[in-house]
Each structure stands twice: as C-alpha cells, then as structure tokens.
Design an enzyme around this catalytic site. Structure first.
Site, mmCIF file in Angstrom:
data_model
loop_
_atom_site.group_PDB
_atom_site.id
_atom_site.type_symbol
_atom_site.label_atom_id
_atom_site.label_comp_id
_atom_site.label_asym_id
_atom_site.label_seq_id
_atom_site.Cartn_x
_atom_site.Cartn_y
_atom_site.Cartn_z
ATOM 1 N N GLU A 157 7.455 14.830 -19.195
ATOM 2 C CA GLU A 157 8.015 15.145 -20.519
ATOM 3 C C GLU A 157 8.464 13.918 -21.316
ATOM 4 O OE1 GLU A 157 10.998 18.145 -19.777
ATOM 5 O OE2 GLU A 157 9.493 19.585 -19.083
ATOM 6 N N GLU A 272 2.384 24.287 -14.896
ATOM 7 C CA GLU A 272 3.596 25.105 -14.708
ATOM 8 C C GLU A 272 3.407 26.437 -15.423
ATOM 9 O OE1 GLU A 272 7.201 22.935 -15.552
ATOM 10 O OE2 GLU A 272 6.443 21.101 -14.626
HETATM 11 C C1 XIL Z 1 13.075 23.714 -13.416
HETATM 12 C C2 XIL Z 1 13.347 24.545 -12.170
HETATM 13 O O1 XIL Z 1 12.442 25.606 -12.111
HETATM 14 C C3 XIL Z 1 14.764 25.042 -12.217
HETATM 15 O O2 XIL Z 1 15.064 25.747 -11.031
HETATM 16 C C4 XIL Z 1 15.693 23.860 -12.391
HETATM 17 O O3 XIL Z 1 16.984 24.331 -12.527
HETATM 18 C C5 XIL Z 1 15.339 23.045 -13.609
HETATM 19 O O4 XIL Z 1 13.985 22.656 -13.515
HETATM 20 N N1 XIL Z 1 9.706 21.704 -16.607
HETATM 21 C C6 XIL Z 1 9.609 21.029 -15.413
HETATM 22 C C7 XIL Z 1 10.220 21.624 -14.196
HETATM 23 O O5 XIL Z 1 8.926 20.007 -15.331
HETATM 24 O O6 XIL Z 1 10.677 20.655 -13.281
HETATM 25 C C8 XIL Z 1 11.347 22.552 -14.544
HETATM 26 O O7 XIL Z 1 11.795 23.181 -13.358
HETATM 27 C C9 XIL Z 1 10.900 23.564 -15.565
HETATM 28 C C10 XIL Z 1 10.490 22.866 -16.843
#
Ligand code: XIL
Length: 367
Positions: A157, A272
């Site tokens: 990100e 994701e």
């Molecule tokens: C999220 C997890 O799913 C949560 O449990 C945690 O509290 C925060 O992070 N983008 C990403 C992931 O790259 O690492 C994130 O994961 C969701 C958004």
C-alpha cells in the site's frame, strides 16, 4: 499481449458471465478435489494461525482448497516484534509446519507496510533515518521461512493519490527515506530471497471512481520507474477487497491496467479477495448471488491474462472474515467462498468454474 484469446468470448459480460451461469446452485454440488488441484493458477487464502490450530475443519479445508496460504497477521512486523528485539515467530512457524507438511507454500505478507510497523520502529526510523532498522526486520523474518515462502509482499500500500510525490503515500517511510525506500526494500528483499517472487501489493485499483483510476495511474508510474531502474520486482498484488456499496468495478479500466502491467513484464496476483456486502435486507440467496456476481466481474477481467499467477481470498470462511458483521439481523458478512459452517456458496462455484476455464488441470498436465 498475454491474452489467451478474446476476453469477451471467454467470460462474457457481468450478469451473463459463463463463470457465473455455469455455476450450479449452491448446496447441490459437492466439490471434488478442491480448488488447489484445478489449474496452473495458485489458489489461496489468508488465515490466522490461532484459528487453524484450534479448528480442525478449517485446517483440513485450507489444505484441500489452497496451494498457497497467507498468514493474515503472523509475519507482520507489529506481530513479530511488538517490543524491540523480542521476536515472536512461533505462530508463523506453526503455520509453516502445517502448510509445508502438506506440500503447500506460504505467501509472505508483508515486509514493509506503514500500518503494521510497530510504534517503537516508527519512532526510531523517524529519529535516526537508519535503513538498517528495516533490514534488521528482514533479517529476522526472511531466513527462517526461506523454505516455506516462495513469494513475498515486499511493499504494501505505498500509493496514495491527491498529494505527495508521484502519488506516493506520505508515510513515515517517505518522510525518513524519500521515494527510494521502495527500491531499497526490493533490493534488500532480493538479497535475502534470491528465488522468491517479490510483489508490490496495493488496494483501491478496481473501482470506477476517479480515485481508483488515479491510483491505477500512480501505480503504473511507480512500476514503470522500478522496472526501468532494474529493481528486482516480479509482480503486482491487486488487493481484491470488493465493496458492493461502491458499485461495479471498472472492467475496461482494470483490463487496460493489467495489460500495461503485463507489458512491463510483471506478474499479477489477486491478493486479498473478499466482498463487503451492502444490502442486509434481501434474502440470503440474493445476497450470495450479488457477492458471486462481483467476484465473477473481476475474474472476467483478469483470468485471460497469462501473467496472472494466482488468486488469494482474504479468508476462506465467513466465520473468520476480517469484515464486520453486516448488521445485527443479517449476521455475518457473507463475502468469502465458504459460509461459517464451511459450506460452499455461489462465490466458491464462481471461483471453481473460473479456475477450470483457465488451463488444463495440473494432474492431467502430468499424465
Ligand atoms: C488486516 C487483517 O485481516 C486484520 O485482522 C488486521 O486487524 C488488520 O489487517 N490490507 C492488507 C491486510 O494488506 O494486511 C489487511 O489485513 C487488510 C487490508
């Protein structure tokens, strides 16, 4: 151009998509081998070690369905080293053991992310501007998993449009090291993982809003710069956090974008995938269909590209989704392939049919 054949003829439009229309009604079909056996594409999901350790059904399911498993938390810096120098690697190691015993791999997530950097490290980085603070973490986390992990999200990100240099996020990393931190992260990751695929991972690249097209443009500018400078980057992870409130994705815009990424010689992975629901007050069958439609619309666009290496869902069962429940009456958000009892839903069948269309199965390849 890395397209198998004309995109529209493979998958068709959104609602008439063959991915979707070929999907049998949920509950009437049992999955045969699981999604991991279907194609050359990697299928995977994110999980938390603590859930896998206590939930045998989840454990068996992920090992059946997935080629690659992403630790949802356990490799993040704030999880591994919330206190300076006190490493907590055991949960990631337990997960790695389970996964590698089954002949599967972990995807490493994530080496550099402004949101998962512990407070002590942010403070030290801003204070000392020492890149070695970051590479010390690489040294802690990369060698122990060199056998289990064959791909990493190196920078997560980094894009934020609307201000700053070239659409780069004005994070503490930018403030301490300038835009070069991205390049340095890839070079130093490569030095510690000579054969792993190294990805930049980004969200917000799919929507029709101008915010998203600006992010696609900024991401491309960054990727072009990295590739032209010979930075050891292998691909782009396109976070697939779909949100039904934001409306349909920009299929044409995403397709053009993926083509340009492919033209740079980079791979892509959907990193994701999940769907945030919008309408709690419609019947569950319609809810599940809306989720499946949104996923089909994305797969329509990305599946024909040869540089697509895999699809990872952010969770596999609604029970463990990071998305909050939809409402008190509507219960859990239903934006993952399996419901809270690990039963397949239309999103699962969309994935299965899409994967089947991609290429001959691995097993028949071997025959
Ligand atoms: C999220 C997890 O799913 C949560 O449990 C945690 O509290 C925060 O992070 N983008 C990403 C992931 O790259 O690492 C994130 O994961 C969701 C958004």
């Amino acid at each position: 151009m890395n397209i198998h054949t004309d995109r529209r003829s493979i998958l068709g439009g959104l609602l008439a998509s063959p991915v979707l229309s070929m999907a049998p009604t949920a509950g009437k079909q049992k999955s045969r081998g699981g999604l991991s056996t279907l194609t050359d594409l990697d299928f995977g999901c994110a999980v938390q070690a603590r859930h896998v350790l206590v939930d045998q059904g989840l454990r068996e399911t992920i090992l059946k369905e997935c080629d690659t498993i992403t630790p949802e938390l356990e490799l993040k810096w704030d999880f591994v080293e919330s206190d300076k120098g006190q490493l907590n690697l055991a949960p990631a190691q337990q997960l790695a053991q389970i996964v590698t015993d089954a002949g599967k791999k972990l995807h490493g997530h994530a080496l550099v992310w402004h949101k998962s950097t512990p407070a002590w490290a942010i403070e030290a980085i801003l204070d000392q501007r020492e890149w070695s603070i970051v590479t010390n973490f690489f040294d802690a986390i990369m060698p122990p998993f060199s056998k289990a992990i064959d791909s990493w999200d190196v920078v997560n990100e980094p894009i934020e449009t609307g201000h700053g240099e070239d659409g780069l996020r004005n994070s503490f990393l930018m403030r301490a090291f300038g835009a070069d931190y991205i390049e340095r992260a890839f070079v130093d990751a490569r030095a510690r993982a000579s054969r792993a695929d190294l990805y930049l991972n980004e969200f917000g690249l799919l929507d029709a809003q101008s915010y998203s097209s600006a992010k696609r443009a900024a991401t491309l500018r960054l990727l072009e710069r990295l590739v032209s400078r010979g930075v050891p980057i292998d691909g782009l992870g396109i976070q697939g956090h779909l949100d039904l409130k934001r409306g349909p994705i920009d299929q044409q815009g995403v397709s053009n974008f993926v083509q340009k990424v492919a033209d740079l010689g980079l791979k892509i992975r959907i990193s994701e995938l999940d769907v945030r629901e919008a309408s709690p007050d419609i019947p569950q069958t319609n809810r599940d269909q809306e989720v499946a439609n949104a996923v089909a619309a994305l797969l329509d666009v990305v599946l024909p590209f040869d540089n697509l290496t895999g699809i990872t869902c952010w969770g596999i069962s609604d029970r463990y989704s990071w998305l909050p429940p939809l409402s008190i009456t509507a219960g859990l958000n239903r934006g993952l392939p399996l419901d809270s009892d690990l039963r397949q839903k239309p999103m699962y069948w969309v994935l299965e049919n899409a994967l089947r269309q991609r290429k001959p199965s691995k097993s028949s390849d071997r025959v």
